[in-house]
Scaffold this motif. Structure first.
Motif, PDB file in Angstrom:
ATOM      1  N   TRP A   9     -44.817  13.763  26.393  1.00  0.00           N
ATOM      2  CA  TRP A   9     -44.455  12.357  26.632  1.00  0.00           C
ATOM      3  C   TRP A   9     -44.175  12.120  28.111  1.00  0.00           C
ATOM      4  O   TRP A   9     -44.583  11.108  28.674  1.00  0.00           O
ATOM      5  CB  TRP A   9     -43.228  11.968  25.825  1.00  0.00           C
ATOM      6  N   ILE A  25     -40.193  -1.319  31.649  1.00  0.00           N
ATOM      7  CA  ILE A  25     -40.131  -0.606  30.377  1.00  0.00           C
ATOM      8  C   ILE A  25     -41.224  -1.088  29.421  1.00  0.00           C
ATOM      9  O   ILE A  25     -41.930  -0.283  28.814  1.00  0.00           O
ATOM     10  CB  ILE A  25     -38.739  -0.768  29.729  1.00  0.00           C
ATOM     11  N   LYS A  26     -41.374  -2.397  29.289  1.00  0.00           N
ATOM     12  CA  LYS A  26     -42.394  -2.946  28.388  1.00  0.00           C
ATOM     13  C   LYS A  26     -43.791  -2.513  28.814  1.00  0.00           C
ATOM     14  O   LYS A  26     -44.631  -2.172  27.984  1.00  0.00           O
ATOM     15  CB  LYS A  26     -42.320  -4.471  28.342  1.00  0.00           C
ATOM     16  N   LYS A  29     -44.248   1.152  27.906  1.00  0.00           N
ATOM     17  CA  LYS A  29     -44.461   1.315  26.465  1.00  0.00           C
ATOM     18  C   LYS A  29     -45.892   0.961  26.094  1.00  0.00           C
ATOM     19  O   LYS A  29     -46.525   1.650  25.294  1.00  0.00           O
ATOM     20  CB  LYS A  29     -43.474   0.455  25.683  1.00  0.00           C
ATOM     21  N   LYS A  30     -46.419  -0.096  26.693  1.00  0.00           N
ATOM     22  CA  LYS A  30     -47.793  -0.511  26.404  1.00  0.00           C
ATOM     23  C   LYS A  30     -48.795   0.517  26.932  1.00  0.00           C
ATOM     24  O   LYS A  30     -49.754   0.873  26.257  1.00  0.00           O
ATOM     25  CB  LYS A  30     -48.057  -1.885  27.018  1.00  0.00           C
ATOM     26  N   LYS A  35     -42.721   5.077  21.687  1.00  0.00           N
ATOM     27  CA  LYS A  35     -41.601   4.324  21.148  1.00  0.00           C
ATOM     28  C   LYS A  35     -40.417   4.464  22.103  1.00  0.00           C
ATOM     29  O   LYS A  35     -40.419   5.339  22.980  1.00  0.00           O
ATOM     30  CB  LYS A  35     -41.230   4.850  19.762  1.00  0.00           C
ATOM     31  N   ASP A  36     -39.398   3.624  21.911  1.00  0.00           N
ATOM     32  CA  ASP A  36     -38.233   3.643  22.802  1.00  0.00           C
ATOM     33  C   ASP A  36     -37.648   5.041  22.973  1.00  0.00           C
ATOM     34  O   ASP A  36     -37.479   5.514  24.098  1.00  0.00           O
ATOM     35  CB  ASP A  36     -37.132   2.707  22.291  1.00  0.00           C
ATOM     36  N   LYS A  37     -37.319   5.710  21.868  1.00  0.00           N
ATOM     37  CA  LYS A  37     -36.661   7.017  21.990  1.00  0.00           C
ATOM     38  C   LYS A  37     -37.572   8.053  22.644  1.00  0.00           C
ATOM     39  O   LYS A  37     -37.095   8.922  23.376  1.00  0.00           O
ATOM     40  CB  LYS A  37     -36.134   7.507  20.648  1.00  0.00           C
ATOM     41  N   GLU A  38     -38.865   7.947  22.438  1.00  0.00           N
ATOM     42  CA  GLU A  38     -39.810   8.869  23.075  1.00  0.00           C
ATOM     43  C   GLU A  38     -39.876   8.603  24.576  1.00  0.00           C
ATOM     44  O   GLU A  38     -39.880   9.540  25.390  1.00  0.00           O
ATOM     45  CB  GLU A  38     -41.197   8.711  22.449  1.00  0.00           C
ATOM     46  N   LEU A  39     -39.902   7.323  24.937  1.00  0.00           N
ATOM     47  CA  LEU A  39     -39.951   6.939  26.348  1.00  0.00           C
ATOM     48  C   LEU A  39     -38.697   7.400  27.081  1.00  0.00           C
ATOM     49  O   LEU A  39     -38.778   7.974  28.167  1.00  0.00           O
ATOM     50  CB  LEU A  39     -40.117   5.420  26.455  1.00  0.00           C
ATOM     51  N   PHE A  40     -37.529   7.191  26.451  1.00  0.00           N
ATOM     52  CA  PHE A  40     -36.287   7.580  27.106  1.00  0.00           C
ATOM     53  C   PHE A  40     -36.112   9.096  27.172  1.00  0.00           C
ATOM     54  O   PHE A  40     -35.517   9.608  28.124  1.00  0.00           O
ATOM     55  CB  PHE A  40     -35.099   6.885  26.450  1.00  0.00           C
ATOM     56  N   GLU A  63     -34.259  -6.420  33.378  1.00  0.00           N
ATOM     57  CA  GLU A  63     -35.407  -5.512  33.304  1.00  0.00           C
ATOM     58  C   GLU A  63     -35.226  -4.326  34.238  1.00  0.00           C
ATOM     59  O   GLU A  63     -34.811  -4.482  35.385  1.00  0.00           O
ATOM     60  CB  GLU A  63     -36.700  -6.254  33.672  1.00  0.00           C
TER      61      GLU A  63
END
Length: 71
Positions: A9, A25-26, A29-30, A35-40, A63
């Motif tokens: 990731w 962040i958006k 993600k795109k 997903k949020d937890k994967e990104l963080f 943002e």
């Protein structure tokens, strides 16, 4: 989650930032389809390695903007 998956990731995030320079962040993600937890989790990995900076967008204080550390 295991360390290898989080490293994968982190690689997705690093590649997206390497191509775009700065992303919200958006946008990340795109670009990465994480997903949020994967990104963080990826942010934690890259942050621990000193490879990213995360700052508040001066135009929209709600943002966060992420970029690679310039060496």
């Amino acid at each position: 989650m295991n360390v290898e998956v989080i490293g994968t990731w982190a690689g997705l995030v690093w590649n997206a930032l390497n191509e775009a320079d700065v992303l919200g962040i958006k946008q990340l993600k795109k670009a990465t389809k994480l997903k949020d937890k994967e990104l963080f989790a990826a942010f934690g990995w890259l942050g621990r390695e000193g490879k990213i900076t995360i700052q508040v967008n001066p135009e929209d204080e709600k943002e966060l903007m992420v970029s690679l550390v310039k060496e």
